[in-house]
Design a protein around this motif. Structure first.
Motif, mmCIF file in Angstrom:
data_model
loop_
_atom_site.group_PDB
_atom_site.id
_atom_site.type_symbol
_atom_site.label_atom_id
_atom_site.label_comp_id
_atom_site.label_asym_id
_atom_site.label_seq_id
_atom_site.Cartn_x
_atom_site.Cartn_y
_atom_site.Cartn_z
ATOM 1 N N CYS A 14 -7.673 -1.085 -6.859
ATOM 2 C CA CYS A 14 -6.626 -0.518 -6.009
ATOM 3 C C CYS A 14 -5.202 -0.891 -6.391
ATOM 4 N N PRO B 154 -1.776 8.272 -6.003
ATOM 5 C CA PRO B 154 -2.113 8.931 -4.735
ATOM 6 C C PRO B 154 -3.545 9.450 -4.639
ATOM 7 N N ALA C 170 0.828 -1.207 0.000
ATOM 8 C CA ALA C 170 0.000 0.000 0.000
ATOM 9 C C ALA C 170 0.863 1.258 0.000
ATOM 10 N N ASN D 35 -6.332 7.923 -5.631
ATOM 11 C CA ASN D 35 -7.288 6.831 -5.785
ATOM 12 C C ASN D 35 -8.040 6.625 -4.457
ATOM 13 N N HIS E 127 -6.172 0.895 2.188
ATOM 14 C CA HIS E 127 -5.017 1.084 3.048
ATOM 15 C C HIS E 127 -5.459 1.300 4.493
ATOM 16 N N LEU F 293 -8.140 2.991 -3.103
ATOM 17 C CA LEU F 293 -6.857 2.592 -2.531
ATOM 18 C C LEU F 293 -6.689 3.180 -1.139
ATOM 19 N N ARG F 294 -7.055 4.428 -0.964
ATOM 20 C CA ARG F 294 -6.953 5.038 0.366
ATOM 21 C C ARG F 294 -7.800 4.266 1.383
ATOM 22 N N ARG G 294 0.315 3.933 -3.048
ATOM 23 C CA ARG G 294 -0.181 5.289 -2.844
ATOM 24 C C ARG G 294 0.778 6.349 -3.367
#
Length: 254
Positions: free
Chosen positions: A212, A179, A171, A181, A188, A184-185, A175
């Protein structure tokens, strides 16, 4: 059906699949202890499944066979794994008790790497990780990209049962690459909470990985732009873009 990731070695997972009648199998036992502990009082496993030859995935097999002689061992046709008595390859379907699995060739991490797909589960060893993919020890970037494309095309709710607890480290890299997305955040943040509670971050799903994982998003504009900023020649070639992304990850330090 009960699926259990058994922590092993420093960051491996051995996967144990059982049914309500006490039948079970094990995937990639890198050491025997976690399997023996989980199976205390149980009958012998119906099978041992192996995805590739690396010692942290096969090292426990000899001791398990001493404990349970005659248990069938399924894995790639690779002479480097001396315990396999049921070699299998791409396109084969195997039946093990109540379970049926399709064998998929997924070279890249190793040239003979395979995955087992069935019952909504994907045992993919070190090919696909949560938010990452395996290093290219033997295969080419084209090999690995082809393998990941193949896995990414599977049904979205397929549960990804990979071989290592790498989610937080992956992760951190993802990121940097992607960064902005939001999926993805969220992934994480969820993974941090899981690890803080001592819980595994696996299995993940292919839906989450497609949203992600930068290695499954090599065609996404944000990922391609991040790669092109490092190596402009990679912008128009997805294999070279993937190769550069993998090189970037190889040298990444959070």
């Amino acid at each position: 059906m009960q699926l259990s990731p058994l922590p092993a070695l420093s960051d491996n997972y051995i996967w144990r699949l059982a049914d309500d009648d006490g039948r079970w199998l094990v995937v990639d036992p890198g050491e025997p202890g976690p399997v023996l502990a989980a199976a205390e009082g149980a009958a012998a496993p119906l099978a041992i499944l192996l995805t590739h030859h690396h010692a942290d995935h096969v090292g426990g097999v000899p001791d398990l066979l001493r404990r349970w002689p005659g248990v069938p061992v399924f894995g790639p046709a690779d002479d480097r794994i001396g315990t396999i008595d049921h070699p299998v390859g791409d396109g084969q379907r195997i039946g093990i008790g109540p379970w049926t699995f399709d064998v998929l060739a997924v070279p890249g991490h190793t040239v003979s790497h395979i995955a087992f797909l069935g019952h909504g589960l994907l045992f993919c060893g070190d090919t696909l990780f949560s938010l990452g993919c395996g290093r290219l020890f033997e295969g080419t970037p084209r090999d690995m990209l082809g393998a990941l494309d193949r896995l990414a095309a599977l049904p979205a709710q397929t549960r990804v049962c990979c071989g290592h607890e790498y989610t937080l480290a992956n992760a951190a890299f993802a990121r940097v690459v992607d960064p902005d997305n939001p999926a993805l955040r969220r992934r994480h943040e969820e993974a941090i909470a899981m690890r803080d509670q001592g819980r595994p971050t696996l299995p993940t799903t292919l839906a989450d990985e497609r949203a992600c994982n930068p290695f499954l998003r090599i065609d996404a504009p944000a990922v391609r732009a991040a790669v092109a900023a490092r190596r402009p020649l990679a912008e128009g070639d997805r294999v070279e873009a993937f190769a550069e992304l993998r090189r970037w990850k190889d040298g990444f330090r959070a």
